[in-house]
Design an enzyme around this catalytic site. Structure first.
Site, PDB file in Angstrom:
ATOM      1  N   ARG A  54       0.867  -1.175   0.000  1.00  0.00           N
ATOM      2  CA  ARG A  54       0.000   0.000   0.000  1.00  0.00           C
ATOM      3  C   ARG A  54       0.909   1.233   0.000  1.00  0.00           C
ATOM      4  NH1 ARG A  54       1.761   1.800   4.045  1.00  0.00           N
ATOM      5  NH2 ARG A  54       0.555   3.689   3.768  1.00  0.00           N
ATOM      6  N   GLY A  55       0.276   2.422  -0.045  1.00  0.00           N
ATOM      7  CA  GLY A  55       1.066   3.642  -0.187  1.00  0.00           C
ATOM      8  C   GLY A  55       1.228   3.907  -1.676  1.00  0.00           C
ATOM      9  N   ALA A  56       0.923   5.145  -2.073  1.00  0.00           N
ATOM     10  CA  ALA A  56       0.824   5.445  -3.507  1.00  0.00           C
ATOM     11  C   ALA A  56       2.081   5.068  -4.310  1.00  0.00           C
ATOM     12  CB  ALA A  56       0.464   6.917  -3.684  1.00  0.00           C
ATOM     13  N   ARG A  91      -6.531  -0.417  -7.593  1.00  0.00           N
ATOM     14  CA  ARG A  91      -6.970   0.603  -6.613  1.00  0.00           C
ATOM     15  C   ARG A  91      -7.206   1.907  -7.384  1.00  0.00           C
ATOM     16  NH1 ARG A  91      -4.123   1.074  -0.900  1.00  0.00           N
ATOM     17  NH2 ARG A  91      -6.130   2.017  -0.406  1.00  0.00           N
ATOM     18  N   GLN A 205      -3.146   2.729   9.834  1.00  0.00           N
ATOM     19  CA  GLN A 205      -1.786   2.777   9.266  1.00  0.00           C
ATOM     20  C   GLN A 205      -0.837   3.592  10.152  1.00  0.00           C
ATOM     21  OE1 GLN A 205      -4.605   3.181   7.491  1.00  0.00           O
ATOM     22  NE2 GLN A 205      -4.356   2.634   5.350  1.00  0.00           N
ATOM     23  N   ASP A 246      -2.021  10.785  -2.249  1.00  0.00           N
ATOM     24  CA  ASP A 246      -2.263   9.778  -3.282  1.00  0.00           C
ATOM     25  C   ASP A 246      -2.499  10.390  -4.654  1.00  0.00           C
ATOM     26  OD1 ASP A 246      -3.136   8.609  -0.557  1.00  0.00           O
ATOM     27  OD2 ASP A 246      -2.644   6.925  -1.854  1.00  0.00           O
ATOM     28  N   ASN A 256      -5.772  12.411   0.075  1.00  0.00           N
ATOM     29  CA  ASN A 256      -4.974  11.593   0.991  1.00  0.00           C
ATOM     30  C   ASN A 256      -5.926  10.817   1.892  1.00  0.00           C
ATOM     31  OD1 ASN A 256      -2.359  10.735   1.916  1.00  0.00           O
ATOM     32  ND2 ASN A 256      -2.730  11.883   3.800  1.00  0.00           N
ATOM     33  N   LYS A 257      -5.357  10.019   2.751  1.00  0.00           N
ATOM     34  CA  LYS A 257      -6.142   9.140   3.617  1.00  0.00           C
ATOM     35  C   LYS A 257      -7.259   9.894   4.319  1.00  0.00           C
ATOM     36  CE  LYS A 257      -5.758   5.624   3.858  1.00  0.00           C
ATOM     37  NZ  LYS A 257      -6.588   4.743   3.006  1.00  0.00           N
TER      38      LYS A 257
HETATM   39  O1  MRU Z   1      -4.747   3.210   1.775  1.00  0.00           O
HETATM   40  P1  MRU Z   1      -3.265   3.426   1.850  1.00  0.00           P
HETATM   41  O2  MRU Z   1      -2.650   2.892   3.093  1.00  0.00           O
HETATM   42  O3  MRU Z   1      -2.570   2.953   0.591  1.00  0.00           O
HETATM   43  O4  MRU Z   1      -3.133   5.006   1.903  1.00  0.00           O
HETATM   44  C1  MRU Z   1      -1.861   5.574   1.926  1.00  0.00           C
HETATM   45  C2  MRU Z   1      -1.881   7.035   2.109  1.00  0.00           C
HETATM   46  O5  MRU Z   1      -2.920   7.657   2.179  1.00  0.00           O
HETATM   47  C3  MRU Z   1      -0.557   7.727   2.106  1.00  0.00           C
HETATM   48  O6  MRU Z   1      -0.610   8.873   2.900  1.00  0.00           O
HETATM   49  C4  MRU Z   1      -0.213   8.128   0.663  1.00  0.00           C
HETATM   50  O7  MRU Z   1      -0.275   7.013  -0.182  1.00  0.00           O
HETATM   51  C5  MRU Z   1       1.126   8.725   0.568  1.00  0.00           C
HETATM   52  S1  MRU Z   1       2.377   7.468   0.665  1.00  0.00           S
HETATM   53  C6  MRU Z   1       3.891   8.130   0.499  1.00  0.00           C
END
Ligand code: MRU
Length: 367
Positions: A54-56, A91, A205, A246, A256-257
């Protein structure tokens, strides 16, 4: 970054079998350091959907290897197009996934099918190596920002209090992270940083991954319930908010999240700088109004109605936290309008969260 003294990236090719790619199973962290081996595109798609990765930036990098796996079976134009479409759909919100797949397709399409597999692995490797360099640059530019803030500290102030949401650390990228890269560099440079870590319900997270990363690196941090940040800002306990993202639109809106928007509102109300750290691969130049145009992933309501953790015996446990049958909505991201963002921190330096700011820093990409 290091785990128990051993350096790791978040994705790497097997030393003996280069057609095998390793990741950490992030659904098991921080309890178990489970290293998974991926060898086909279906495993990659599953890893992204289930959030084992996970993470963009990281999902983009892993998806690039997924395309290489798919080409081993069918390197024709049709094979390339179909595998790319399947991976892009795993995703919806993080644009780095589409960015990585489009870069792979643009690189591979002109080649003859028999040279595509080797070229695909090489390009995926390049995406990973560049991600590390880009995040290191974000870290260096962010360190300057942190130093400036620290120079303006109040008399008697003992630490620079930074609040972050979700996980934008090395485990969300190939290495370093985005929002956490300057935090690691500041800590290593001797700045007395302290991080308020939002738990980041529903998947936690922050509590699971950010707390684990910061702890492993020795960065002082304190976990917060998601709703506590505004209160701390009102009492002068937050000097800066920094988050990853993201997707950023060409006018500087930030996806973002879920929960990021509320932190930005609280930051503005309390004159706390709200910064967003991103590689340029996170900018979606095709969209302008983030609230209207960015697709927001809707995940299972069970992520809200259940929590995961360890029981008293240290066994993984899943607990329902609602009455039986309670329905839950679970939008996984939100959009913070550019007007609430103090600035964007990129591999080329800082800019305003505006169309002009982004276009000035990235004239070659803005079009
Ligand atoms: O759903 P996730 O855990 O993939 O979400 C991740 C985030 O929202 C991060 O803040 C974002 O991807 C930046 S990662 C460098």
């Amino acid at each position: 970054m290091k785990i128990n003294g051993t350096p790791y990236r978040s994705v790497w090719r097997d030393a003996h079998d280069p057609e095998l790619v390793h990741i950490f199973d992030q659904t098991k962290l921080p309890w178990t350091l489970d290293i998974l081996a991926l060898r086909d595109e279906a495993q990659v798609a599953h890893a992204i959907r289930s959030m084992q990765v996970r993470g963009a930036p990281l999902i983009g990098a892993v998806a690039a290897y997924g395309l290489a796996f798919a080409l081993q079976k069918d390197a024709s134009d049709k094979g390339l197009t179909e595998a790319a479409a399947m991976l892009v759909e795993t995703r919806p919100t993080a644009i780095n996934l589409r960015w990585a797949i489009e870069r792979m397709v643009a690189h591979l399409s002109p080649l003859s099918p028999d040279s595509r597999v080797a070229a695909a692995y090489a390009e995926a490797d390049a995406i990973c190596d560049e991600d590390v360099q880009v995040n290191e640059s974000i870290g260096r530019h962010g360190l300057e920002l942190f130093r400036t803030l620290w120079e303006k500290r109040r008399p008697g102030q003992e630490r620079l209090n930074i609040l972050t949401h979700c996980n934008a650390g090395w485990i969300a990228t190939v290495d370093w992270g985005t929002a956490l890269a300057p935090i690691y560099m500041a800590h290593d440079a001797g700045l007395p940083v302290h991080v308020w870590v939002d738990e980041t319900r529903p998947r936690n997270q922050g509590a699971l991954l950010t707390a684990w990363e910061l702890g492993a690196h020795g960065v002082p941090h304190t976990l917060l319930a998601d709703n506590a940040g505004g209160h701390l800002m009102q009492h002068g306990e937050v000097d800066l908010v920094i988050v990853g993202t993201d997707r950023v639109t060409r006018q500087g809106d930030v996806a973002n999240k879920i929960g990021t928007y509320l932190k930005a509102l609280a930051a503005q109300d309390n004159d706390v700088p709200f910064w967003v750290a991103l590689p340029s691969s996170t900018i979606d130049w095709r969209v302008t109004d983030g609230v209207k145009e960015i697709p927001i992933e809707e995940r299972s309501g069970e992520e809200v109605t259940y929590v995961h953790g360890l029981d008293e015996q240290g066994q993984a446990a899943r607990l329902r936290v609602t009455p039986k049958g309670t329905k839950a909505a679970n939008p996984a991201f939100d959009v913070t309008p550019a007007r609430l963002v103090s600035g964007l921190l990129t591999e080329r330096g800082r800019c305003d969260a505006t169309a002009e700011g982004l276009a000035t820093l990235f004239p070659d990409l803005a079009g």
